[in-house]
Write an enzyme that holds these catalytic residues in place. Structure first.
Site, PDB file in Angstrom:
ATOM      1  N   PRO A 140       7.273  15.491  -1.974  1.00  0.00           N
ATOM      2  CA  PRO A 140       7.250  16.672  -2.842  1.00  0.00           C
ATOM      3  C   PRO A 140       7.970  16.409  -4.165  1.00  0.00           C
ATOM      4  CG  PRO A 140       7.774  17.311  -0.588  1.00  0.00           C
ATOM      5  CD  PRO A 140       7.701  15.816  -0.594  1.00  0.00           C
ATOM      6  N   TRP A 168       0.477  14.746  -0.234  1.00  0.00           N
ATOM      7  CA  TRP A 168      -0.836  14.276  -0.699  1.00  0.00           C
ATOM      8  C   TRP A 168      -1.405  13.211   0.227  1.00  0.00           C
ATOM      9  CZ3 TRP A 168      -0.779  18.080  -3.780  1.00  0.00           C
ATOM     10  CH2 TRP A 168       0.224  18.293  -4.721  1.00  0.00           C
ATOM     11  N   GLN A 348     -23.225  17.622 -19.582  1.00  0.00           N
ATOM     12  CA  GLN A 348     -23.807  18.012 -20.870  1.00  0.00           C
ATOM     13  C   GLN A 348     -25.330  17.797 -20.877  1.00  0.00           C
ATOM     14  OE1 GLN A 348     -21.893  19.484 -22.896  1.00  0.00           O
ATOM     15  NE2 GLN A 348     -23.144  19.687 -24.725  1.00  0.00           N
ATOM     16  N   GLU A 375      -3.238   7.040  -6.228  1.00  0.00           N
ATOM     17  CA  GLU A 375      -2.929   5.600  -6.156  1.00  0.00           C
ATOM     18  C   GLU A 375      -2.413   5.069  -7.496  1.00  0.00           C
ATOM     19  OE1 GLU A 375      -5.118   3.152  -3.550  1.00  0.00           O
ATOM     20  OE2 GLU A 375      -6.065   4.864  -2.562  1.00  0.00           O
ATOM     21  N   THR A 377      -1.308   7.039 -11.393  1.00  0.00           N
ATOM     22  CA  THR A 377      -1.998   7.684 -12.519  1.00  0.00           C
ATOM     23  C   THR A 377      -2.406   6.644 -13.568  1.00  0.00           C
ATOM     24  OG1 THR A 377       0.104   7.931 -13.674  1.00  0.00           O
ATOM     25  CG2 THR A 377      -0.579   9.782 -12.271  1.00  0.00           C
ATOM     26  N   SER A 378      -3.221   7.076 -14.538  1.00  0.00           N
ATOM     27  CA  SER A 378      -3.590   6.159 -15.640  1.00  0.00           C
ATOM     28  C   SER A 378      -2.339   5.678 -16.362  1.00  0.00           C
ATOM     29  CB  SER A 378      -4.518   6.875 -16.629  1.00  0.00           C
ATOM     30  OG  SER A 378      -5.779   7.079 -16.039  1.00  0.00           O
ATOM     31  N   GLU A 379      -1.340   6.558 -16.455  1.00  0.00           N
ATOM     32  CA  GLU A 379      -0.105   6.186 -17.148  1.00  0.00           C
ATOM     33  C   GLU A 379       0.618   5.078 -16.370  1.00  0.00           C
ATOM     34  OE1 GLU A 379      -1.129   9.371 -16.496  1.00  0.00           O
ATOM     35  OE2 GLU A 379      -1.773   9.720 -18.555  1.00  0.00           O
TER      36      GLU A 379
HETATM   37  N1  CAA Z   1       3.600  -6.638  -5.698  1.00  0.00           N
HETATM   38  C1  CAA Z   1       4.756  -7.099  -5.147  1.00  0.00           C
HETATM   39  N2  CAA Z   1       5.997  -6.711  -5.586  1.00  0.00           N
HETATM   40  C2  CAA Z   1       6.043  -5.839  -6.604  1.00  0.00           C
HETATM   41  C3  CAA Z   1       4.886  -5.328  -7.223  1.00  0.00           C
HETATM   42  C4  CAA Z   1       3.610  -5.768  -6.726  1.00  0.00           C
HETATM   43  N3  CAA Z   1       2.483  -5.322  -7.259  1.00  0.00           N
HETATM   44  N4  CAA Z   1       5.254  -4.478  -8.204  1.00  0.00           N
HETATM   45  C5  CAA Z   1       6.603  -4.459  -8.220  1.00  0.00           C
HETATM   46  N5  CAA Z   1       7.072  -5.274  -7.249  1.00  0.00           N
HETATM   47  C6  CAA Z   1       8.472  -5.577  -6.959  1.00  0.00           C
HETATM   48  C7  CAA Z   1       9.179  -6.124  -8.201  1.00  0.00           C
HETATM   49  O1  CAA Z   1       9.033  -7.526  -8.279  1.00  0.00           O
HETATM   50  C8  CAA Z   1      10.628  -5.731  -7.937  1.00  0.00           C
HETATM   51  O2  CAA Z   1      11.163  -6.649  -7.014  1.00  0.00           O
HETATM   52  P1  CAA Z   1      12.764  -7.045  -7.030  1.00  0.00           P
HETATM   53  O3  CAA Z   1      13.520  -5.813  -6.662  1.00  0.00           O
HETATM   54  O4  CAA Z   1      12.860  -8.124  -5.998  1.00  0.00           O
HETATM   55  O5  CAA Z   1      13.066  -7.501  -8.426  1.00  0.00           O
HETATM   56  C9  CAA Z   1      10.494  -4.393  -7.233  1.00  0.00           C
HETATM   57  O6  CAA Z   1       9.170  -4.356  -6.662  1.00  0.00           O
HETATM   58  C10 CAA Z   1      10.681  -3.210  -8.163  1.00  0.00           C
HETATM   59  O7  CAA Z   1       9.741  -3.327  -9.218  1.00  0.00           O
HETATM   60  P2  CAA Z   1       9.817  -2.455 -10.547  1.00  0.00           P
HETATM   61  O8  CAA Z   1      11.204  -2.535 -11.104  1.00  0.00           O
HETATM   62  O9  CAA Z   1       8.666  -2.854 -11.416  1.00  0.00           O
HETATM   63  O10 CAA Z   1       9.606  -0.978  -9.984  1.00  0.00           O
HETATM   64  P3  CAA Z   1       9.644   0.418 -10.735  1.00  0.00           P
HETATM   65  O11 CAA Z   1      10.595   1.311 -10.045  1.00  0.00           O
HETATM   66  O12 CAA Z   1       9.773   0.213 -12.211  1.00  0.00           O
HETATM   67  O13 CAA Z   1       8.183   1.033 -10.390  1.00  0.00           O
HETATM   68  C11 CAA Z   1       5.890   1.519 -10.727  1.00  0.00           C
HETATM   69  C12 CAA Z   1       7.067   0.528 -10.883  1.00  0.00           C
HETATM   70  C13 CAA Z   1       4.695   0.713 -11.197  1.00  0.00           C
HETATM   71  C14 CAA Z   1       6.039   2.761 -11.588  1.00  0.00           C
HETATM   72  C15 CAA Z   1       5.731   1.935  -9.228  1.00  0.00           C
HETATM   73  O14 CAA Z   1       6.778   2.782  -8.814  1.00  0.00           O
HETATM   74  C16 CAA Z   1       4.400   2.602  -8.976  1.00  0.00           C
HETATM   75  O15 CAA Z   1       3.388   1.928  -8.784  1.00  0.00           O
HETATM   76  N6  CAA Z   1       4.380   3.957  -8.942  1.00  0.00           N
HETATM   77  C17 CAA Z   1       3.174   4.693  -8.611  1.00  0.00           C
HETATM   78  C18 CAA Z   1       3.107   4.956  -7.144  1.00  0.00           C
HETATM   79  C19 CAA Z   1       1.724   5.332  -6.708  1.00  0.00           C
HETATM   80  O16 CAA Z   1       0.736   4.703  -7.048  1.00  0.00           O
HETATM   81  N7  CAA Z   1       1.648   6.379  -5.882  1.00  0.00           N
HETATM   82  C20 CAA Z   1       0.409   6.815  -5.308  1.00  0.00           C
HETATM   83  C21 CAA Z   1       0.623   7.070  -3.850  1.00  0.00           C
HETATM   84  S1  CAA Z   1      -0.750   6.829  -2.769  1.00  0.00           S
HETATM   85  C22 CAA Z   1      -1.739   8.157  -2.988  1.00  0.00           C
HETATM   86  O17 CAA Z   1      -2.150   8.379  -4.069  1.00  0.00           O
HETATM   87  C23 CAA Z   1      -2.071   9.068  -1.832  1.00  0.00           C
HETATM   88  C24 CAA Z   1      -3.282   8.714  -1.086  1.00  0.00           C
HETATM   89  O18 CAA Z   1      -3.322   8.943   0.111  1.00  0.00           O
HETATM   90  C25 CAA Z   1      -4.483   8.168  -1.752  1.00  0.00           C
END
Ligand code: CAA
Length: 393
Positions: A140, A168, A348, A375, A377-379
């Site tokens: 949430p 979600w 359209q 999964e 957002t675009s951002e």
């Molecule tokens: N693969 C492996 N490791 C990864 C990785 C990847 N793709 N991306 C990051 N990591 C690792 C980093 O190497 C880092 O490792 P260390 O701690 O060892 O250095 C660690 O993860 C942290 O990485 P960041 O500092 O880059 O993390 P962040 O806090 O800045 O977050 C973010 C980055 C891209 C914003 C991430 O939080 C993110 O993807 N957020 C979106 C979440 C999302 O997609 N949610 C959707 C949920 S699912 C859904 O929609 C519901 C459904 O049922 C369909």
């Protein structure tokens, strides 16, 4: 100097589908158009989870499409998987997300990161379609900031005790296995997260209300709640503190699935708009004779083709074993925004008929929107791409 010939020979990859991939495309298209497309409007109107569609996917051996035969899968590549998702989405977006959440967000991480015991235990029933998977990361109070999860998992002996809520959840009340990302120690932030496979029926595991959504209305989406829910340590995917990486690795694959879904939604909308343009008469001509309509059809088709190539590119990278995080984000970002632009244009083309439920154009437009949100957002995709670019990846 570059000549036309040596430009052609420098192209690195051929995107011609193999005979097997082409066969998958034709077979799934035929099934989706015959079985799922006719039910799509009713599923949308009644907000009904189409269990019979899942059963047909299971009977067609599609629920474990990209996993090895030893776990009950079909042993096909990820391009074939993307093709399957696209074809399902072009007929019924609800069915495509039920399928991709199961394959990409639950079975795939178990296959990549699970122990042999976990793979033997969870994958065969999932590949057979006897068990449906879901993924629980958002809460949430945390979506894009996935590391801020507050759902707690405290280890006591050979169990974790789960307390908290997840939001979600695709396949919500309908799933059997939930891959839950939970926090073991708030002070550790993302390094305290753990990934647990929780089974439906576990004590203290309950469901919130079903969400009333703009699109993909047949998809079951709800909050899930845990109150002192015991989960065996044997159900932990990866190690203590690996939960964030499990989530990111899972989403890398999942985002290609959503990109493929977006391509399918746009293609489905285009197919209907093209057909309508050949039938609808205005000013004594069918409207496909007008450049205003032709240009919209041309723009949409060009964008669909570009997005599809990004999806195939990301899928080929995934199959090659190279890091594909950026390719997946490219595909999801472009395909989802393309699907939104394209489906608005398709409405359209239908004019007033695009705005009512007698034709499917408005449903495709509503279904497209979520691909820009779930999964990541675009951002978030732009953030992931930028982070990779800055690291020189
Ligand atoms: N693969 C492996 N490791 C990864 C990785 C990847 N793709 N991306 C990051 N990591 C690792 C980093 O190497 C880092 O490792 P260390 O701690 O060892 O250095 C660690 O993860 C942290 O990485 P960041 O500092 O880059 O993390 P962040 O806090 O800045 O977050 C973010 C980055 C891209 C914003 C991430 O939080 C993110 O993807 N957020 C979106 C979440 C999302 O997609 N949610 C959707 C949920 S699912 C859904 O929609 C519901 C459904 O049922 C369909």
């Amino acid at each position: 100097m570059l000549t036309a010939n040596n430009i052609a020979t420098e192209l690195p990859i051929s995107f011609k589908l193999t005979e097997e991939q082409q066969l998958i495309k034709e077979t799934i298209r035929e099934m989706a158009q015959a079985e799922f497309a006719p039910r799509a409007a009713e599923i949308d109107r009644d907000h009904r989870f189409p269990r019979e569609n899942w059963d047909l996917l299971a009977a067609s051996d599609l629920c474990g499409l990209p996993f090895p035969e030893q776990y009950g899968g079909a042993g096909l590549d990820h391009v074939s998987y993307a093709i399957a998702v696209e074809e399902l989405a072009s007929a019924c977006a609800t069915t495509s997300v039920m399928y991709s959440a199961h394959v990409s967000l639950c079975a795939q991480p178990i296959f990549i990161l699970g122990t042999e015991e976990q793979k033997q235990r969870f994958l065969p029933p999932m590949c057979a379609g006897k068990k449906l998977g879901a993924f629980a990361l958002s809460e949430p109070g945390s979506g894009s900031d996935a590391a801020a999860a507050k759902c707690m998992a405290i280890q006591k002996g050979d169990q974790f005790i789960l307390n908290g809520s997840k939001n979600w959840i695709t396949n919500g009340v309908e799933a059997d296995y939930y891959l839950v990302i939970a926090q073991t120690d708030q002070n550790l932030k993302h390094k305290g997260l753990v990934a647990l496979i929780v089974e439906k029926g576990a004590p203290g595991f309950t469901f919130g209300k079903l969400e009333d959504k703009l699109g993909i209305k047949g998809s079951s989406t709800c909050q899930i709640n845990f109150e002192d829910t015991p989960v065996p340590v044997a159900n932990m995917l990866g190690g203590l503190g690996d939960g964030f990486k499990v989530a990111m690795i899972t989403l890398d694959g999942g985002r290609i699935g959503i990109a493929a879904q977006a391509v399918g939604i746009a293609q489905g909308a285009w197919d209907h708009a093209f057909k309508y343009s050949k039938e609808r008469v205005a000013f004594n001509k069918t409207i496909n004779n007008f450049q205003a309509i032709q240009f919209m059809l041309a723009d949409i088709q060009t964008e669909i083709d570009a997005a599809r190539l990004l999806v195939y590119h990301a899928s080929v990278a995934q199959d090659s074993g190279e890091k594909f995080t950026k390719h997946a984000a490219h595909a999801k970002l472009f395909a989802s925004e393309m699907a939104m632009r394209s489906t608005v244009k398709c409405v359209q083309i239908f004019g007033g008929y695009g705005y009512v439920t007698d034709y499917p154009a408005e449903r495709y437009m509503r279904d497209a929107k979520i691909t820009e949100i779930y999964e990541g957002t675009s951002e978030v995709q732009r953030l992931v791409i930028a982070q990779n670019v800055l690291k020189g990846l």
